[in-house]
Design a protein around this motif. Structure first.
Motif, short mmCIF file in Angstrom:
data_model
loop_
_atom_site.label_atom_id
_atom_site.label_comp_id
_atom_site.label_asym_id
_atom_site.label_seq_id
_atom_site.Cartn_x
_atom_site.Cartn_y
_atom_site.Cartn_z
N ARG A 108 0.80 -1.22 0.00
CA ARG A 108 0.00 0.00 0.00
C ARG A 108 0.84 1.27 0.00
N ARG A 109 2.11 1.16 0.41
CA ARG A 109 2.99 2.33 0.39
C ARG A 109 3.97 2.28 -0.78
N GLY A 110 3.75 1.31 -1.68
CA GLY A 110 4.67 1.15 -2.80
C GLY A 110 5.76 0.15 -2.46
N GLY A 111 6.39 -0.42 -3.50
CA GLY A 111 7.43 -1.40 -3.27
C GLY A 111 8.07 -1.83 -4.57
N PRO A 112 9.21 -2.53 -4.51
CA PRO A 112 9.92 -2.96 -5.71
C PRO A 112 9.15 -4.06 -6.44
N PRO A 113 9.35 -4.20 -7.76
CA PRO A 113 8.60 -5.20 -8.54
C PRO A 113 8.92 -6.64 -8.16
N TRP A 114 10.14 -6.87 -7.60
CA TRP A 114 10.49 -8.24 -7.25
C TRP A 114 9.77 -8.73 -5.99
N ARG A 115 9.06 -7.83 -5.32
CA ARG A 115 8.42 -8.22 -4.06
C ARG A 115 7.31 -9.23 -4.28
N TYR A 116 6.57 -9.12 -5.38
CA TYR A 116 5.42 -10.01 -5.57
C TYR A 116 5.82 -11.48 -5.71
N PRO A 117 6.82 -11.83 -6.55
CA PRO A 117 7.22 -13.25 -6.60
C PRO A 117 7.69 -13.78 -5.25
N LEU A 118 8.42 -12.95 -4.49
CA LEU A 118 8.87 -13.38 -3.17
C LEU A 118 7.68 -13.58 -2.24
N TYR A 119 6.71 -12.68 -2.33
CA TYR A 119 5.49 -12.79 -1.53
C TYR A 119 4.76 -14.11 -1.83
N LEU A 120 4.61 -14.44 -3.11
CA LEU A 120 3.93 -15.69 -3.47
C LEU A 120 4.69 -16.90 -2.94
N ALA A 121 6.02 -16.86 -3.08
CA ALA A 121 6.83 -17.99 -2.63
C ALA A 121 6.77 -18.14 -1.11
N SER A 122 6.63 -17.02 -0.39
CA SER A 122 6.64 -17.08 1.06
C SER A 122 5.36 -17.67 1.65
N GLN A 123 4.36 -17.96 0.82
CA GLN A 123 3.17 -18.66 1.32
C GLN A 123 3.48 -20.12 1.61
N GLN A 124 4.66 -20.60 1.15
CA GLN A 124 5.09 -21.96 1.45
C GLN A 124 5.79 -21.96 2.81
N ALA A 125 5.41 -22.87 3.67
CA ALA A 125 5.92 -22.89 5.04
C ALA A 125 7.44 -23.02 5.09
N ALA A 126 8.02 -23.80 4.18
CA ALA A 126 9.47 -24.02 4.22
C ALA A 126 10.24 -22.72 3.97
N LEU A 127 9.83 -21.98 2.94
CA LEU A 127 10.52 -20.73 2.64
C LEU A 127 10.26 -19.70 3.74
#
Length: 399
Positions: free
Chosen positions: A354-373
């Protein structure tokens, strides 16, 4: 120098500590309208950058604050009863009463005089003071006495919010959204002690009115909110700090800024000088950084007018990015009913971003839904905190 701080919150207390550390012969007095040990508010949040500032300026109180703080290393979004979405992040929280206790004891040990239960009537009471610091909150009486000079600008937010406590312990910083027939409500919650969490409930004005909160008393309000959020609270209670006043402390956020931060020998600090929306959790941080800024200018600048001008310029510049971020965050929450139409993953990412962020944040966000990561990231954060804490401890001299 004779210094009077009007207001015994974090800004006034920390400034008084630094003023005495810089010049032990300064006569520093704090005027506080509440009795000793009495404060309003629940837990406050902060991050490593503030801890670093605290260690650099007063390691004695910094160690005690760090040892008293709760730590959280995850943020979660709950909506529609679905599985929590994880949006990363870590930080610290401490009860406002505990923070004030630490700073009050430290200030007294350095020779600061604190006058509790004293209401300011007029600045003429401090005619013998070389400097008066107005750190008496967003509704500052000192500021109002010179409102035309400070040129105060106040913008009132659209949403209603209420600052509550709960005996539900949230280990993660938690955002929970619930839909009612009248519309959406949500809360921001985080643990700050072994028994209590802060729980800030927010909703649009229209939802607030449709649910009858404009007419409900304090206890009825708490019971209705407990029912709305029963899924997240799991039988735990909500409570407020208003006792026997017959009113429910719902508020609209006020964004406060000024064209000028000082007038003669009177300087504004903390919420008296500026406010940033509670959704970015920076009020206490900015108040303490104001205190550090003014104390530093007084130490390094030859005369008071020059020190106050330098303080205003430095803090105004430092605040600008956070004020812009706070405005973006507040506007996002004012438009929750529009954002909530997205699927859960997209909605949670919109909250995170909501305050803005880098474009690479979204793939990392999706990956972080996995418990291991997610576990790996938490381990990395813990290692980083350990290294960082060791570094600041070696830089900070003993008491």
């Amino acid at each position: 120098m004779r210094i009077v701080c009007v207001g015994g919150g974090p800004a006034g207390l920390y400034f008084s500590i630094l003023a005495k550390l810089s010049h032990p012969h300064h006569q520093v007095t704090i005027i506080e309208r509440n009795p000793a040990g009495v404060t309003y508010g629940w837990g406050v949040v902060f991050w490593e950058d503030l801890l670093d500032d605290l260690y650099r300026n007063d390691p004695v109180s910094a160690r005690e604050i760090a040892d008293s703080a709760a730590r959280w290393d995850q943020q979660e979004v709950h909506i529609r009863g679905e599985q929590a979405v994880h949006i990363g992040g870590f930080g610290f929280s401490i009860g406002r009463d505990r923070l004030l206790e630490i700073l009050t004891r430290r200030a007294l040990s350095l020779g600061v005089e604190i006058q509790f239960q004293r209401e300011l009537e007029d600045l003429s009471e401090f005619a013998d003071a070389d400097l008066v610091v107005a750190c008496d909150g967003a509704n500052s009486k000192v500021r109002r006495l010179h409102a035309s000079h400070f040129q105060t600008h106040i913008e009132v937010g659209r949403n209603k919010y209420i600052w509550l406590g709960t005996n539900k312990l949230f280990d993660a910083f938690t955002f929970a959204f619930e839909e009612t027939p009248a519309g959406w409500l949500w809360f921001h919650a985080y643990r700050f002690s072994g028994t209590t969490s802060t729980c800030i409930v927010e909703c649009p004005q229209e939802t607030w009115e449709a649910l009858g909160f404009d007419t409900l008393g304090p206890e009825e309000t708490l019971r209705r909110l407990e029912d709305i959020f029963k899924r997240q609270l799991a039988g735990h209670l909500l409570f407020n700090q208003i006792r026997g006043l017959g009113k429910t402390p719902w508020l609209n956020f006020k964004r406060i800024r000024h064209e000028r931060w000082f007038h003669g020998n009177v300087a504004l600090m903390g919420d008296a000088a500026h406010t940033t929306h509670f959704s970015i959790g920076s009020g206490t941080k900015l108040a303490i950084q104001d205190a550090i800024g003014l104390a530093g200018k007084l130490r390094d600048t030859a005369d008071l007018p020059s020190a106050l001008r330098a303080y205003e310029e430095e803090r105004r510049t430092a605040l600008l990015p956070l004020q812009n971020a706070a405005r973006s965050s507040a506007e996002w929450f004012e438009n929750v009913p529009r954002h909530v139409e997205q699927d859960t993953l997209r909605f949670a990412y919109a909250l995170l971003n909501r305050r803005g962020g880098p474009p690479w944040r979204y793939p990392l966000y999706l990956a972080s839904q996995q418990a291991a990561l997610r576990g790996l990231l938490r381990s990395l954060y813990s290692a980083r905190r350990w290294v960082r804490r060791g570094r600041v401890d070696t830089l900070a001299p003993g008491p």
